[in-house]
Structure formats: structure tokens, C-alpha cells
Design a protein around this motif. Sequence first.
Motif, PDB file in Angstrom:
ATOM      1  N   ASP A 187     -34.212  25.450 -24.943  1.00 32.84           N
ATOM      2  CA  ASP A 187     -35.138  25.585 -26.207  1.00 32.84           C
ATOM      3  C   ASP A 187     -34.742  24.688 -27.296  1.00 32.84           C
ATOM      4  O   ASP A 187     -33.531  24.220 -27.315  1.00 32.84           O
ATOM      5  CB  ASP A 187     -35.449  26.946 -26.636  1.00 32.84           C
ATOM      6  CG  ASP A 187     -36.085  27.921 -25.938  1.00 32.84           C
ATOM      7  OD1 ASP A 187     -37.140  27.707 -25.374  1.00 32.84           O
ATOM      8  OD2 ASP A 187     -35.269  29.049 -25.488  1.00 32.84           O
ATOM      9  N   PRO A 189     -36.396  22.146 -30.949  1.00 30.35           N
ATOM     10  CA  PRO A 189     -37.630  21.456 -31.602  1.00 30.35           C
ATOM     11  C   PRO A 189     -37.873  20.118 -31.074  1.00 30.35           C
ATOM     12  O   PRO A 189     -37.037  19.813 -30.065  1.00 30.35           O
ATOM     13  CB  PRO A 189     -37.070  21.262 -32.977  1.00 30.35           C
ATOM     14  CG  PRO A 189     -35.564  21.393 -32.901  1.00 30.35           C
ATOM     15  CD  PRO A 189     -35.467  22.010 -31.889  1.00 30.35           C
ATOM     16  N   ARG A 235     -39.851  25.959 -26.072  1.00 36.18           N
ATOM     17  CA  ARG A 235     -39.373  26.429 -27.281  1.00 36.18           C
ATOM     18  C   ARG A 235     -39.365  28.256 -27.354  1.00 36.18           C
ATOM     19  O   ARG A 235     -38.890  28.652 -28.147  1.00 36.18           O
ATOM     20  CB  ARG A 235     -40.670  26.170 -28.311  1.00 36.18           C
ATOM     21  CG  ARG A 235     -40.531  24.569 -28.628  1.00 36.18           C
ATOM     22  CD  ARG A 235     -41.746  24.215 -29.471  1.00 36.18           C
ATOM     23  NE  ARG A 235     -41.720  22.840 -30.143  1.00 36.18           N
ATOM     24  CZ  ARG A 235     -41.784  21.837 -29.282  1.00 36.18           C
ATOM     25  NH1 ARG A 235     -41.865  21.810 -28.059  1.00 36.18           N
ATOM     26  NH2 ARG A 235     -41.512  20.527 -29.764  1.00 36.18           N
ATOM     27  N   ASP A 293     -44.202  25.364 -35.459  1.00 35.58           N
ATOM     28  CA  ASP A 293     -43.822  25.981 -34.414  1.00 35.58           C
ATOM     29  C   ASP A 293     -42.831  27.138 -34.616  1.00 35.58           C
ATOM     30  O   ASP A 293     -42.553  28.365 -33.844  1.00 35.58           O
ATOM     31  CB  ASP A 293     -43.029  25.206 -33.447  1.00 35.58           C
ATOM     32  CG  ASP A 293     -43.819  23.945 -32.807  1.00 35.58           C
ATOM     33  OD1 ASP A 293     -44.888  24.396 -32.637  1.00 35.58           O
ATOM     34  OD2 ASP A 293     -43.182  22.848 -32.509  1.00 35.58           O
ATOM     35  N   LEU A 301     -40.709  29.450 -32.352  1.00 32.09           N
ATOM     36  CA  LEU A 301     -39.228  28.755 -32.146  1.00 32.09           C
ATOM     37  C   LEU A 301     -38.224  29.380 -32.948  1.00 32.09           C
ATOM     38  O   LEU A 301     -38.085  29.115 -34.032  1.00 32.09           O
ATOM     39  CB  LEU A 301     -39.489  27.266 -32.408  1.00 32.09           C
ATOM     40  CG  LEU A 301     -38.105  26.323 -32.152  1.00 32.09           C
ATOM     41  CD1 LEU A 301     -37.702  26.627 -30.838  1.00 32.09           C
ATOM     42  CD2 LEU A 301     -38.599  25.014 -32.606  1.00 32.09           C
TER      43      LEU A 301
END
Length: 208
Positions: free
Chosen positions: A6, A8, A112, A166, A174
Motif C-alpha cells: 500500500d 500514496p 491503498r 484518499d 489510506l
Amino acid sequence: MIIAIDGPAASGKGTLARRLAAHYGLPHLDTGLLYRAVGAACLAAGGLGDAMAAARIAHDLDLTSLDADALRTAEVGEAASVVAAVPEVRAALLDLQRRFAAQPGGAVLDGRDIGTVICPDAGAKLFVTATSEVRAERRFKELSGRGDAVTYDEVLADIRKRDARDSHRAAAPLVQAPDSALLDTSTLGIAEAFAAALALVEARRAGT
């Protein structure tokens, strides 16, 4: 073995996921492409405002029809971030991603919410990140190299906006899973980042 990665946008998670998949001989799924495909289809249909229409598109998505190159534009990336915040879209894609992960022998997935929602029991989890400025520089070079008319400042603003969206969305935000290993690639080249990622995965496989 399932490896969940995961992080960004433009953190390097996709590159590392592909390299780890090749190293271990595992299938790889860039889950961001799923959301990009849904976003692109929504744009083609006239907009991003219809959550139910987006969910129907997500439900009918065919993995074999994804054109990664065509889905890498800045406009589609922004659309992907918008539809990814729609709970119905995430629910429609959940089973697809879990079925991919459940293949015999395992798989590598990046996105994410892989380590937190899609594959919470993955054998190895990485959270890959970098500063927003470094990530913006990477994405700017990628987009300008494709011929997109963008500036660094525009890309940086988009990166920060997507990070906020996110990280604060109600559905599967996230966040770093508590049991995932953190890898900051801000000062690392691709080879160095891969070596670090491989070491983290091997350490997790060894139970250390």
C-alpha cells in the motif's frame, strides 16, 4: 504467499510490486488500475456524479480489458481518486480483488487498502511512501514524458489533494496497517528500493 503493498500516489509501490512479483514468480494486480478504469468509463459516460452508475461499471469490470497505458493520464488519475471514495464502487471491486489474491500460490497486490481491507491476513505487508515533493517530481516526469501538458506545481497540488481525499474518505481510507513494514523511498533509487523491499518481505517470511 500474498504480498500486500500500500501507499500514496507515485510512492513507487507499483514498481516494487511488479519487481517482487517477477522475483517470486507470482501474478500481480495493480488495483489502482481498476479504479482508473472505472473513472475513465464514468468520464466517457458523461461524468463522475452518478455513484450507482459508477458501481455498475465497477461490477461489470473485466480485468482482461484493461489498457494500462491509456489509463495513466492525469485526468483519469483524478477521476480514479473520485470514484475510489464511493463505497458502492469499492464494494463492487472487493470480491474481484480477493479472488485474484486467492490464486494458488498467492499473488502480489498493490493499492491503498490491500493490507487493511482486501488482504488483511497477507503474509507480507509493505507500506511504501515518499515526500509529496518527491512523488510530484516523479509523476511530473512520467506525465511530461508522455506528452501531457502539466507543470510541476499542478502535479504537486494534485498529489496533495489526492492524499487528502484518499486518507480521509469514509470507505477504506489510506492508512498503514499496524503489521505492515514502512518503506520510505524518498532518497532511494529503484534498485535500492527493491533491495529494501525484498529484505522486508524476506524478513516477514522468516518470521523476524
